[in-house]
Design an enzyme around this catalytic site. Structure first.
Site, mmCIF file in Angstrom:
data_model
loop_
_atom_site.group_PDB
_atom_site.id
_atom_site.type_symbol
_atom_site.label_atom_id
_atom_site.label_comp_id
_atom_site.label_asym_id
_atom_site.label_seq_id
_atom_site.Cartn_x
_atom_site.Cartn_y
_atom_site.Cartn_z
ATOM 1 N N THR A 45 23.346 -11.042 14.874
ATOM 2 C CA THR A 45 24.446 -11.427 15.757
ATOM 3 C C THR A 45 23.993 -11.432 17.213
ATOM 4 O O THR A 45 24.516 -12.176 18.038
ATOM 5 C CB THR A 45 25.632 -10.449 15.552
ATOM 6 O OG1 THR A 45 26.051 -10.532 14.195
ATOM 7 C CG2 THR A 45 26.784 -10.776 16.473
ATOM 8 N N TYR A 53 17.715 -3.516 6.256
ATOM 9 C CA TYR A 53 18.702 -4.553 6.603
ATOM 10 C C TYR A 53 18.630 -5.618 5.510
ATOM 11 O O TYR A 53 17.631 -6.315 5.386
ATOM 12 C CB TYR A 53 18.313 -5.119 7.971
ATOM 13 C CG TYR A 53 19.276 -6.067 8.642
ATOM 14 C CD1 TYR A 53 20.493 -6.443 8.090
ATOM 15 C CD2 TYR A 53 18.952 -6.612 9.894
ATOM 16 C CE1 TYR A 53 21.348 -7.309 8.756
ATOM 17 C CE2 TYR A 53 19.804 -7.471 10.559
ATOM 18 C CZ TYR A 53 21.002 -7.825 9.993
ATOM 19 O OH TYR A 53 21.843 -8.686 10.646
ATOM 20 N N LYS A 111 21.896 -1.349 6.079
ATOM 21 C CA LYS A 111 22.950 -2.255 6.543
ATOM 22 C C LYS A 111 22.983 -3.396 5.555
ATOM 23 O O LYS A 111 22.036 -4.174 5.450
ATOM 24 C CB LYS A 111 22.647 -2.788 7.951
ATOM 25 C CG LYS A 111 23.625 -3.865 8.391
ATOM 26 C CD LYS A 111 23.293 -4.396 9.783
ATOM 27 C CE LYS A 111 24.398 -5.313 10.293
ATOM 28 N NZ LYS A 111 24.342 -6.662 9.743
ATOM 29 N N VAL A 131 29.248 -2.552 10.298
ATOM 30 C CA VAL A 131 28.530 -3.238 11.384
ATOM 31 C C VAL A 131 29.069 -4.657 11.494
ATOM 32 O O VAL A 131 28.401 -5.614 11.130
ATOM 33 C CB VAL A 131 27.017 -3.255 11.093
ATOM 34 C CG1 VAL A 131 26.232 -3.730 12.308
ATOM 35 C CG2 VAL A 131 26.520 -1.877 10.648
#
Lengths: 305, 305, 305, 305
Positions: free
Chosen positions: A47, A135, A163, A207
């Site tokens: 992001t 991730y 995540k 998140v």
């Protein structure tokens, strides 16, 4: 270490018209997030458009973030790169800059495998003394972290958390179950739209990119879940789902990547948090008509008067 | 400019046991290729394992290549990166180092679209005054260059050529037909195993990773095609197909990426061209048993006595 | 048995406005193909829209085909179904109706594996005494026949041939090489646009849907290849590539399946071979504007005056 | 009509050693499900291995089911086929046999599109006067029902409900939100492992294959959700997740399809519900070692003493 937890937004990187980072706006984003009660920040993630920035800019963004946050919450830093030694290079910089942990994907561009992914994380762990967060973002990496890869790395102490931006909530649940007795491991969802579910299953944090636009909403959702008020959590989540529709406003004109983060930036500009909705090349920014449609969504979800 | 053509191998990057580049071996690779009559070299591509090297090493590899080649053939340089401005950064370095052209993929990691890919190439062309070659390699990039993207960029002068590693020979044929009257555009196949077909369809060159192992074979194949001796071309190609099986020897143990380039390196070591078959992390090198199986293939295809 | 060979079109199934089979048109299609010198016909394949017809209609189509062809060339029949015993049911009907061989895909709808695919072919071979041709069409089946699957089945005598519509010409070449010494095995490409390549590699036949529109072109291409005139083969193929663009005329409006076969039917209607361009539900037929664009392609490729 | 709701298992089809349907076992499965309090049954779905059965057997299975259930709960029938008119044929049979609704997927085998999928459902609705339930199962159909496809069909009255086996819980949530005010529309999840989440989001029912093994568990989960006891729902779901691991016991040996339903059948045999774990060809049944591993899971989750 203390387990990470809570609402940890991946911080949008606002740009000036010349594509340099707009640090005054960036500072406002951070203050906006911390002011709303977020429990950490994740900088230099997808992001944050990390892969659009060069090494020097990455370092500056992280150093700026650490300086502004100033210990109020942990700063977790993405060290995304295609291969092991380049990740290690970024991780050393991140450690020096004061990151509390670094976030690492599987290798990308190169064709990889689960055993190779496991080696990748182990090499990084051996090379840099900083907590690693795995991730899982197959939409970008084009490899999924297998359940056994995550649990192997977590149980042996190579990673301290995950995540999960894979959208595979069933697999995420198995990770939660498999690691339930490992109190030092935290598992966060990257979802914006089924956060109540993730928290109900036992996720330790969330998140959501959309928290750049509405951090208060995600903090309320988190707080409702903490007190077991699932009806309130669902209601908040459903409002945020309506807000999340900003990511599709431009989808018929620009790429999926540009439409999503571009929707966040455009909304944040309308809310006065950042100055421009400039996107890094080759992403195109949203236009005036799209911005108007986003404003309508902001109004209908209570963010714009 | 003169159109590029012929056999243009993507140069393998040999490593020392400490993962640094083994330049003496690298020099031998280049001399091996030029001595066999290759018409150009492509450095810093996927076969070169470019994404495993940092910016400084990339520059050193390119400068070393230009120095050794010393104008004998064109040196084409990969400037692979996930996003536009990072590619531009690499391209400026490549131009300064003396590359004749740079090779550019679509954006990766980020979710892209064909219009965005077109913009990506245009921005790069505007920023750096060096010929651009489009590189279509969906197995790594996870986006295919559409036929209309390639022809648009070629006809407007943004790109001067294409390296097609997509395996979609029908689409490649349409690119050849669409651009047949554009005499300055060259279209190269990245295939190792249907090169005779590509040349029969009118391809201007071939970029086979396997040419690191057997450049003489690909030059013979090219020469046979130039004189219209398709029976000889096919015979040579079929021998090379048997040789190409080295890329699958380790596929049950290591990743697809490691098995392929690892097979090349292991064969080149057996042939005395390079000193080690070391792979960059997290790729594992082939082991002794796999090396023995590769030697058997080298013998059966006439490369090892 | 004598090896199958040559141009073996997958026969389009013309429909009446009420979606029943238009047998007078169907007869004209068959005569059109045989009159042009085709070496066999493949009925009830994907181009025949077999999965749109029920068991009774399938049987009628096949019986009609066998009656009209009347031994002039072999009639090969698709017996497509999702699972083994249903395929066996179709195969028994096909044998009774006089098919020379049956064409079988991997299982579909169900999630399968290569060992299961091998079993699938073996069970069918055991159950019905008729030659089996394997049909590799991953765009419909969503599983690819692995090289080892094809060679295992061919070498043990379970299948007598392959129709390769996978678009993976490298893999097809390896099948040709692996089975070069098995004189009773024939390997056909399903491509329309790289047929010269397939024949140059040694393919024994071609099954192009586009031959419904221009069988003379594919017979000329075949004949040129047989006499080794690859320049003539390429020239004919390139004209056919331009003709093949009819399959994309409607792609922005209807589904990929409807656009392709719909393009064939619309062209055949313009050429007076069939009466309607009706498509089975839910496929939509091409409209007048699309038909006009197809006529323009027919004119530019010499098929329409 | 009254909205469907609750636990609606997709009924496993037990087989005799000669691959015919074992109706005495089938009857016991139905009684096992109804005795546990299930609110409906879904016969002839993917878990029922419908695509392995011919038309006659499908009809017999449905008629047998209707007879045994005898109005105690609704019998919903899959009418799966690749294309529209074949689905219509099945739907007419299902209506005649007494199905309360029929379950319809998007077209498969053929390459389709969302507009074509919408037409597909409309044609079926027009042809047969029976409620339609859309079945979203991209792992088999290889097309996903888009959010707008589902909402369009639901709002216009073409479908009365959805069985979502896509695993995309975010998209499912949007369907729930979009259709929240349509009281006659019911939306069911096909998940086994995040049912508590689906119910928390407002799903009206659940169609878990695993309920063949443990219907009491899913009914307890449903009941807990109905009374808002999300802690109990989660606890039950987590036990069922551990039980669900039976679907992976054979995954290294047989296909994914065979491993999943084969795991259900093998467990049901161990529990005395059915007589064999025979699988339809080409699926292989689980072997003794795998059955022993499944028994261990049954014991650890409280189903086997």
């Amino acid at each position: 270490m203390t387990k990470f937890h809570g609402v940890v937004p991946p911080v949008v990187t606002p740009l000036n018209p010349d594509f340099t980072v707009d640090y005054p706006s960036y500072t406002r984003v951070l203050e906006h997030l911390l002011g709303a009660g977020c429990h950490g920040v994740f900088v230099l993630g997808s992001t944050s458009e990390v892969v659009f920035h060069n090494e020097k800019t990455r370092q500056e963004i992280l150093e700026h973030s650490v300086k502004i946050v100033n210990g109020r919450v942990p700063v977790i830093a993405g060290v995304l790169d295609a291969t092991t030694d380049n990740v290690i290079g970024h991780a050393k910089v991140a450690k020096a800059a004061g990151a509390a942990a670094v976030v690492v994907t599987a290798p990308y561009y190169t064709v990889t495998s689960q055993p190779e992914i496991i080696d990748h994380f182990r090499y990084i762990k051996d090379a840099v003394d900083i907590p690693l967060v795995a991730y899982d973002i197959p939409v970008c990496v084009h490899a999924k972290l297998a359940r056994s890869t995550v649990t192997t790395l977590a149980k042996e102490g190579t990673i301290i958390g995950l995540k999960d931006s894979s959208g595979d909530d069933g697999n995420f649940r198995y990770a939660l179950l498999d690691l339930a007795e490992h109190e030092d491991i935290f598992l966060m969802t990257g979802s914006e739209i089924v956060v109540d579910n993730a928290l109900s299953m036992g996720a330790h944090g969330v998140v959501p990119g959309l928290a750049n636009v509405d951090p208060h909403g995600y903090v309320r959702l988190w707080d409702a879940a903490q007190r077991g008020d699932w009806a309130a959590a669902r209601k908040e989540q459903e409002r945020l789902c309506r807000l999340f529709e900003i990511v599709w406003v431009a989808q018929s004109r620009v790429s999926g990547g540009a439409s999503g983060v571009g929707g966040f930036k455009t909304a944040m500009r309308s809310l006065g948090i950042i100055d421009t909705n400039v996107m890094p090349r080759p992403r195109q920014a949203l236009d005036a008509a799209e911005s108007a449609r986003i404003d309508a969504i902001l109004r209908s979800t209570g963010l714009l008067g």
